[in-house]
Design an enzyme around this catalytic site. Structure first.
Site, PDB file in Angstrom:
ATOM      1  N   LYS A  98      19.625  34.965 -21.494  1.00  0.00           N
ATOM      2  CA  LYS A  98      20.687  34.068 -21.032  1.00  0.00           C
ATOM      3  C   LYS A  98      21.279  33.274 -22.174  1.00  0.00           C
ATOM      4  CE  LYS A  98      18.564  32.891 -16.617  1.00  0.00           C
ATOM      5  NZ  LYS A  98      17.827  31.852 -15.900  1.00  0.00           N
ATOM      6  N   LYS A 154      13.201  27.560 -30.028  1.00  0.00           N
ATOM      7  CA  LYS A 154      14.295  26.788 -29.434  1.00  0.00           C
ATOM      8  C   LYS A 154      14.638  25.565 -30.278  1.00  0.00           C
ATOM      9  CE  LYS A 154      13.679  28.013 -24.580  1.00  0.00           C
ATOM     10  NZ  LYS A 154      13.534  27.495 -23.206  1.00  0.00           N
ATOM     11  N   LYS A 156      15.606  40.799 -27.035  1.00  0.00           N
ATOM     12  CA  LYS A 156      15.520  40.751 -25.577  1.00  0.00           C
ATOM     13  C   LYS A 156      16.856  40.391 -24.934  1.00  0.00           C
ATOM     14  CE  LYS A 156      12.967  38.131 -22.622  1.00  0.00           C
ATOM     15  NZ  LYS A 156      11.927  37.246 -22.101  1.00  0.00           N
TER      16      LYS A 156
END
Ligand code: TRP
Length: 336
Positions: free
Chosen positions: A202, A113, A199
């Protein structure tokens, strides 16, 4: 012997998608009566990346409503919102002070991230796993149902608990309980519709990569129509050269409730032109009852609020007792 305790949570960032449902929430629902469950909406986690203050509260309520819509029942489960219980933030501070910063710098999710955010990495993003440890440890959770990607966070939670117990407790009466991860079987790993090797997420910028639980039928149809496939004839599971094929068959299997063998024999000779409408129809039918229930819950705000108030009361009593235990072991004076 009472039931073992489960704690888990989902962040209110954007819509829940099929990956969240099939990989996590459906497993909570299936096994809910085996455990005493605490399911929270982790809104404090949602602000570890830049967020929109005008949508946070509504997104938080929406996730709580989706827990109910997906089939969480209140006889063995408590549903609550993380930020409503201040013990989460407070225990995080206490745990911060015994957590070596290099443990956090090495976490895979932080590194991924942080790279995406470039210059603008907040301290909260680094500290995210300590907040998650506080969520779990506050409830003396025995089991934490999460996807494979969260396993490292549970290991860190255990390491933090061991450190607290070692530094401030005695071996006969540990202060914090060590939780175990409850990892879903690998079959439930749902991949992106536009890339079968990553994957469903979101944070993928493309809406076409995921099916949201609240997508209307025409959006589901469009996404499946345009999703990535391959030019090979016949459909099969487990061929590493055909990740999209494996993913779409797995989705069909999970949504239809059929076995892998049944799906293989039903779809083995199909082409995409035949399979895609079948998957579309199955996904729409599987999501309809969830969407109907969600709409009912959202139109009765007083009911949702009463669920969350009750959840908070039950959760807060346990959380505060744990926080008191830790503060007293660490030597804090009692408030007067
Ligand atoms: N980090 C989890 C995720 O992204 C969310 C989470 C926060 C969580 N606190 C938790 C999951 C406690 C389980 C238990 O999926």
């Amino acid at each position: 012997m009472g039931k073992q305790r489960v704690l888990s949570g989902v962040q209110p960032t954007g819509n829940l998608h099929l990956g969240n449902y099939l990989g996590a929430i459906r497993n909570w629902v299936d096994r809910q009566h085996e455990y005493e469950n605490y399911f929270c909406v982790v809104d404090l986690h949602a602000i570890t990346v830049p967020h929109d203050p005008t949508t946070l509260a509504n997104d938080t309520y929406a996730i709580a409503a989706l827990y109910l819509a997906c089939g969480i029942e209140l006889d063995d489960s408590h549903i609550f919102i993380q930020s409503h219980i201040s013990a989460h933030s407070e225990l995080t501070w206490l745990l911060n002070c015994i957590t070596p910063v290099n443990w956090l710098q090495g976490m895979i999710q932080f590194k991924e991230k942080a790279v995406k955010q470039g210059e603008n990495v907040g301290t909260g993003l680094l500290d995210y796993p300590v907040l998650m440890a506080a969520d779990i440890l506050l409830y003396d959770a025995d089991k934490v149902p999460v996807g494979e990607d969260q396993k490292q966070h549970i290991e860190l939670t255990r390491d933090i608990a061991i450190r607290i117990n070692h530094q401030f407790g005695n071996p006969d009466s540990p202060i914090l309980k060590l939780p175990d991860p409850l990892i879903q079987k690998s079959g439930a790993r749902v991949m992106s519709l536009t890339d079968g090797t990553s994957k469903m997420s979101k944070s993928d910028p493309s809406e076409m990569s995921r099916i949201n639980l609240l997508d209307p039928p025409d959006a589901i149809a469009k996404k499946i129509k345009r999703c990535k496939t391959d030019p090979v004839r016949g459909l099969e599971f487990d061929n590493p050269d055909r990740p999209e094929c494996h993913n779409l068959l797995t989705l069909y299997q999970l949504l239809s409730g059929k076995t892998k063998e049944a799906v293989q024999s039903e779809c083995g000779d199909m082409g995409w032109g035949q399979f895609k409408p079948l998957l579309t129809e199955t996904a729409i039918a599987a999501l309809k009852p969830i969407q109907d229930k969600y709409n009912d819950i959202q139109s009765d705000r007083a009911y949702l609020e009463s669920v969350l108030r009750q959840g908070r009361e039950n959760a807060e009593a346990i959380a505060n007792a744990t926080l008191d235990r830790v503060k007293s072991a660490m030597g804090f004076s009692k408030p007067l």
